[in-house]
Design a protein around this motif. Structure first.
Motif, short mmCIF file in Angstrom:
data_model
loop_
_atom_site.label_atom_id
_atom_site.label_comp_id
_atom_site.label_asym_id
_atom_site.label_seq_id
_atom_site.Cartn_x
_atom_site.Cartn_y
_atom_site.Cartn_z
N GLU A 30 0.84 -1.20 0.00
CA GLU A 30 0.00 0.00 0.00
C GLU A 30 0.87 1.26 0.00
O GLU A 30 0.54 2.24 -0.66
CB GLU A 30 -0.92 -0.02 1.22
N GLU A 31 1.99 1.20 0.71
CA GLU A 31 2.91 2.35 0.74
C GLU A 31 3.50 2.62 -0.64
O GLU A 31 3.60 3.78 -1.06
CB GLU A 31 4.01 2.10 1.76
N ILE A 32 3.85 1.58 -1.36
CA ILE A 32 4.38 1.75 -2.71
C ILE A 32 3.29 2.32 -3.62
O ILE A 32 3.54 3.25 -4.40
CB ILE A 32 4.92 0.43 -3.28
N GLU A 38 1.40 9.53 -5.77
CA GLU A 38 1.94 10.87 -5.54
C GLU A 38 2.95 11.25 -6.64
O GLU A 38 2.96 12.40 -7.10
CB GLU A 38 2.61 10.93 -4.16
N LEU A 39 3.76 10.29 -7.04
CA LEU A 39 4.73 10.55 -8.11
C LEU A 39 4.03 10.84 -9.44
O LEU A 39 4.47 11.71 -10.20
CB LEU A 39 5.70 9.37 -8.26
N GLU A 41 1.23 12.28 -9.78
CA GLU A 41 0.67 13.63 -9.70
C GLU A 41 1.74 14.70 -9.91
O GLU A 41 1.44 15.80 -10.34
CB GLU A 41 -0.03 13.83 -8.35
N LYS A 42 3.00 14.35 -9.62
CA LYS A 42 4.09 15.32 -9.71
C LYS A 42 4.84 15.29 -11.04
O LYS A 42 5.37 16.31 -11.47
CB LYS A 42 5.11 15.07 -8.59
N TYR A 43 4.89 14.11 -11.69
CA TYR A 43 5.75 13.94 -12.86
C TYR A 43 4.99 13.24 -13.99
O TYR A 43 4.09 12.44 -13.73
CB TYR A 43 6.98 13.10 -12.50
N PRO A 44 5.39 13.51 -15.24
CA PRO A 44 4.73 12.87 -16.38
C PRO A 44 5.28 11.45 -16.63
O PRO A 44 6.00 11.19 -17.59
CB PRO A 44 5.07 13.80 -17.55
N LEU A 45 4.92 10.54 -15.73
CA LEU A 45 5.42 9.17 -15.78
C LEU A 45 4.33 8.20 -16.22
O LEU A 45 3.15 8.46 -16.02
CB LEU A 45 5.92 8.73 -14.40
N ARG A 46 4.76 7.07 -16.76
CA ARG A 46 3.84 5.95 -16.98
C ARG A 46 3.60 5.29 -15.63
O ARG A 46 4.46 5.36 -14.73
CB ARG A 46 4.45 4.95 -17.96
N ILE A 51 5.65 3.05 -10.29
CA ILE A 51 5.79 1.95 -9.32
C ILE A 51 7.26 1.63 -9.12
O ILE A 51 7.73 1.43 -8.00
CB ILE A 51 4.98 0.72 -9.78
N GLN A 52 8.00 1.57 -10.23
CA GLN A 52 9.44 1.31 -10.14
C GLN A 52 10.14 2.40 -9.33
O GLN A 52 10.95 2.11 -8.44
CB GLN A 52 10.02 1.25 -11.55
N LEU A 53 9.82 3.65 -9.60
CA LEU A 53 10.45 4.76 -8.89
C LEU A 53 10.03 4.78 -7.42
O LEU A 53 10.86 5.00 -6.54
CB LEU A 53 10.10 6.08 -9.57
N ALA A 54 8.78 4.54 -7.15
CA ALA A 54 8.30 4.51 -5.76
C ALA A 54 9.01 3.41 -4.98
O ALA A 54 9.43 3.61 -3.83
CB ALA A 54 6.79 4.30 -5.72
#
Length: 98
Positions: A30-32, A38-39, A41-46, A51-54
């Protein structure tokens, strides 16, 4: 060129052994999931990149908390690398090492 069935089976087994020895598989918690959202919402990511970055971000936080060396986040996607930099993750683009 295609692989024979026996060659494919050998390559698949080699890959499985490599993954077992070289990677630590973690569950999506759940934390991931929350950090991933949140990521996004901040960055133009897939979604998969978030998930990988988190996962890397949270793992790195745990490493720092336990006084271990910070991880280096490998990626070749520029948007993902930019987000990693913004989140203060050390990173490396494997394409910079021909």
């Amino acid at each position: 060129m295609s692989l024979s069935r026996s060659d494919y089976q050998k390559v698949a087994l080699d890959f499985e052994i490599f993954c077992q020895n070289e990677y630590q598989i973690i569950e999506i918690t759940e934390e991931i999931t929350e950090t991933s959202r949140e990521l996004l919402e901040k960055y133009p990511l897939r979604a998969s990149d978030s998930i990988q970055l988190a996962s890397a971000f949270l793992t790195n936080e745990n490493l720092k908390q336990d006084n271990f060396q910070e991880l280096v986040f490998p990626a070749s996607d520029q948007k993902l690398l930019d987000a990693a930099v913004a989140e203060n993750l050390q990173n490396d683009d494997p394409q910079n090492h021909p």
